[in-house]
Design a protein around this motif. Structure first.
Motif, PDB file in Angstrom:
ATOM      1  N   UNK A  84       0.802  -1.069   0.019  1.00 30.38           N
ATOM      2  CA  UNK A  84       0.088  -0.097   0.031  1.00 30.38           C
ATOM      3  C   UNK A  84       0.851   1.070  -0.123  1.00 30.38           C
ATOM      4  N   UNK A  85       0.259   2.388  -0.481  1.00 36.30           N
ATOM      5  CA  UNK A  85       0.855   3.525  -0.347  1.00 36.30           C
ATOM      6  C   UNK A  85       0.017   4.547   0.465  1.00 36.30           C
ATOM      7  N   UNK A  86       0.707   5.156   1.363  1.00 43.15           N
ATOM      8  CA  UNK A  86      -0.029   6.290   2.253  1.00 43.15           C
ATOM      9  C   UNK A  86       0.307   7.753   1.542  1.00 43.15           C
ATOM     10  N   UNK A  94       1.696   7.654  11.299  1.00 41.25           N
ATOM     11  CA  UNK A  94       1.386   6.538  12.109  1.00 41.25           C
ATOM     12  C   UNK A  94       0.291   5.406  11.332  1.00 41.25           C
ATOM     13  N   UNK A  95      -0.450   5.620  10.438  1.00 44.46           N
ATOM     14  CA  UNK A  95      -1.271   4.984   9.788  1.00 44.46           C
ATOM     15  C   UNK A  95      -0.413   3.936   8.919  1.00 44.46           C
ATOM     16  N   UNK A  96       0.448   4.335   8.426  1.00 45.22           N
ATOM     17  CA  UNK A  96       1.458   3.295   7.500  1.00 45.22           C
ATOM     18  C   UNK A  96       2.123   2.392   8.779  1.00 45.22           C
ATOM     19  N   UNK A 105       2.810  -4.166   3.367  1.00 40.76           N
ATOM     20  CA  UNK A 105       4.207  -3.246   3.161  1.00 40.76           C
ATOM     21  C   UNK A 105       3.449  -2.010   2.708  1.00 40.76           C
ATOM     22  N   UNK A 106       4.152  -0.881   3.162  1.00 35.98           N
ATOM     23  CA  UNK A 106       3.635   0.398   3.101  1.00 35.98           C
ATOM     24  C   UNK A 106       4.970   1.340   2.425  1.00 35.98           C
ATOM     25  N   UNK A 107       4.557   2.204   1.534  1.00 34.30           N
ATOM     26  CA  UNK A 107       5.564   3.160   1.134  1.00 34.30           C
ATOM     27  C   UNK A 107       4.735   4.259   1.369  1.00 34.30           C
ATOM     28  N   UNK A 127      -4.273   2.293  -1.600  1.00 31.59           N
ATOM     29  CA  UNK A 127      -3.723   3.570  -1.286  1.00 31.59           C
ATOM     30  C   UNK A 127      -4.588   4.116  -0.190  1.00 31.59           C
ATOM     31  N   UNK A 128      -4.061   4.848   0.850  1.00 36.27           N
ATOM     32  CA  UNK A 128      -4.839   5.527   1.930  1.00 36.27           C
ATOM     33  C   UNK A 128      -4.361   7.011   1.615  1.00 36.27           C
TER      34      UNK A 128
END
Length: 215
Positions: A84-86, A94-96, A105-107, A127-128
């Motif tokens: 996912x992408x923040x 914090x959300x990531x 896995x976050x970017x 995506x968030x």
């Protein structure tokens, strides 16, 4: 005054409200309410406001707030690890961190705090975008960018306060932040979902989960 809607670019824009700070307009086709472009802050002034935010990764109150989006999104994502992408993560992502703790896995991307444009060149399972879409000066551009980042079948998860009607807007603290310039409503998201081929799910008063249909 002749204005185009900054979201759908329609010319069917009407006066909505005026307060001591700004004038606001409403687009008739997509229902976006937006502040007079002449009242926008400069990038330097805008960043100075953001620097005052104190959102720490370990702040339990902030995590509870973000949980209003994280919890229903995690239910949609299932147990398999996804990427996912923040978008608009701010200085304290914090959300990531919460989503990574759940196994994903976050970017990160933020135009001021994480300006790594390379992460915008691929697509993601989800995506968030939390408390960021109301800051968009050109939401037609940024909305298109958000959609382009989501894989077919993927999720776009948004948190933003929603416009109810003009009477509520008059007394709405949310509009008093000078960096808040684009105000969405349920009608706006339903318009976008219908136009762009998305399924939409409203969770509570300020969380919107949109699924991009498989091609």
């Amino acid at each position: 005054m002749t204005l185009d809607c900054p979201l759908c670019q329609s010319t069917h824009v009407v006066d909505f409200e005026q307060d001591k700070r700004r004038r606001y307009f409403r687009c008739e086709p997509c229902s976006l309410v937006f502040a007079d472009p002449a009242s926008r802050l400069s990038p330097k002034e805008e960043e100075a406001v953001y620097q005052q935010h104190e959102n720490e990764i370990g702040d339990e109150g902030y995590r509870r707030f973000l949980g209003r989006l994280a919890d229903p999104l995690l239910e949609k994502l299932g147990s398999a690890p996804l990427e996912g992408l923040d978008f608009g993560c701010g200085p304290g992502p914090a959300l990531a961190a919460m989503l990574e703790e759940a196994g994903h896995k976050m970017v990160l991307y933020d135009p001021y705090f994480m300006p790594d444009h390379s992460v915008l060149g691929t697509t993601y399972d989800f995506v968030t975008c939390t408390e960021a879409i109301e800051h968009f000066y050109m939401p037609h551009k940024e909305w298109g960018q958000l959609l382009s980042l989501v894989k077919p079948g993927g999720w776009l998860a948004i948190m933003t306060k929603l416009v109810i009607d003009v009477d509520a807007f008059k007394h709405w603290h949310y509009k008093n932040d000078p960096t808040h310039v684009s105000f969405f409503s349920r009608e706006t998201f339903c318009f976008l979902a219908g136009r762009d081929g998305l399924d939409v799910d409203f969770v509570g008063n300020d969380v919107i989960l949109l699924r991009k249909k498989n091609e």
